[in-house]
Enzyme design. Structure first.
Site, PDB file in Angstrom:
ATOM      1  N   GLY A   1      -0.789  -5.907 -11.644  1.00  0.00           N
ATOM      2  CA  GLY A   1      -0.697  -4.556 -12.179  1.00  0.00           C
ATOM      3  C   GLY A   1      -1.020  -4.479 -13.655  1.00  0.00           C
TER       4      GLY A   1
ATOM      5  CB  CYS B   1      -0.928  -0.004   1.214  1.00  0.00           C
ATOM      6  SG  CYS B   1      -2.019   1.445   1.256  1.00  0.00           S
TER       7      CYS B   1
END
Length: 358
Positions: free
Chosen positions: A214, A112
């Site tokens: 991703g 994060c």
């Protein structure tokens, strides 16, 4: 085609835990709650769903928010809970709490990039403290018999690409898999995923699976991830919000070389209402209306609903107003395309600008 009729895709092992496919739902703050996980399960193809990141301290304090984030049900299996926190003792105890709760796997958040998480020493900030981080991860692994995984980025910035070293060290202390988002913390979500960086992590470990993450928006993106990184599995976040059928498509592609298109306008409207209904069951109608606005926004944009009708749904404050908005959306149909045809592909927007301002 029912879930049981899906072609059998490659499985993936997290230690002794066998995942039914190698296509995983990424933890995504504000989105990967139980209602969304349920609809992904119902469509089929997903091998593991992971919760929104949960504070270790929040779990130990049994905060209502933390306990809501880990809610599950019979169809939500296997599932993993992602925990975050900089304190090894709290992470150790939170892992034991989750084992008693009955989760299938525990994931440690080291990816994060959000300032409020990293300022406390958690999330991506853990990639800057090698010895402390390895020690914390080892404490979690030793606390439970469950498989423990780690989700991280390539590093803090382009000068500190520490993911390969961490992956190698984590394997030695008993982590069963690592997931890599192919950007640094400094990048946030800018630029493109560094597939070569993910490949270096794959090459750094001996036998545990590396999960690529991703920029997976469709089957072609997934195929490229596999080919250029050698990763054993793929984790999808925003791509699944835009297209919850993506896991099913990937299983079909892997086993037959072909795949069905995602849901059309009518399919998506039905799916949206089903997910909203699950949220109502969980938190009640009043809270569900407020909590669903963010998810509803992306459903309706993907369905190419007129802006005025999207606004009407977003500002609804009662079940009656929701019902009225839905009926007008149903009558109006999509601005582009047809109710039964393939809709244009949509990308979910990501935060922009310096990470420190998020």
């Amino acid at each position: 085609m029912s879930i049981s009729e899906l072609p059998k895709a490659s499985t993936l092992k997290y230690g002794d835990l066998v995942l039914p496919s190698r296509y995983l739902l990424s933890p995504l703050a504000g989105f990967t709650n139980l209602p969304f996980r349920r609809i992904c399960r119902e469509i089929g193809g997903v091998g593991l769903c992971t919760t929104d990141l949960v504070s270790a301290r929040g779990l130990l304090e049994k905060s209502a928010k933390s306990l809501q984030l880990i809610q599950t049900c019979e169809v939500d299996s296997p599932y993993s809970v992602q925990i975050f926190g900089p304190n090894p003792d709290e992470m150790h105890d939170a892992a034991q709490f989750l084992e008693e709760f009955g989760v299938d796997s525990i994931d440690i958040n080291m990816g994060c990039p959000v300032d409020r998480i990293t300022k406390g020493g958690a999330g991506s900030a853990m990639m800057c403290s090698t010895d402390q981080t390895i020690g914390l991860v080892q404490r979690v692994v030793e606390a439970v018999k469950l498989p423990v995984t780690v989700k991280m980025r390539l590093g803090w910035d382009s000068k500190q690409l520490t993911a390969p070293r961490f992956a190698r060290e984590f394997e030695q202390v008993g982590v069963v898999a690592v997931a890599i988002h192919g950007r640094t913390r400094e990048q946030g979500f800018s630029g493109v995923v560094d597939l070569d960086g993910i490949r270096q992590v794959v090459e750094a470990v001996e036998s545990i699976p590396v999960i690529g993450n991703g920029d997976i928006r469709n089957v072609a993106d997934a195929e490229r991830m596999f080919q250029e990184t050698g990763c054993q599995g793929i984790s999808i976040g925003r791509g699944a919000l835009a297209n919850p059928w993506i896991f099913r498509q990937l299983c079909e592609w892997e086993t037959t070389g072909q795949f069905q298109p995602p849901g059309n306008f009518d399919d998506r409207l039905e799916l949206m209402l089903r997910q909203f209904g699950y949220l109502e069951e969980m938190v009640g109608p009043e809270r569900a209306i407020l909590m669903f606005r963010k998810m509803g926004h992306w459903y309706l944009k993907g369905m190419r609903v007129r802006k005025a009708l999207r606004h009407q749904f977003q500002t609804a404050r009662s079940q009656a107003e929701i019902h009225q908005a839905v009926e007008e959306i149903r009558r109006d149909g999509p601005v582009f395309g047809t109710r039964t045809g393939v809709l244009p592909e949509m990308n979910i927007q990501v935060p922009s600008g310096p990470v420190e301002r998020w």
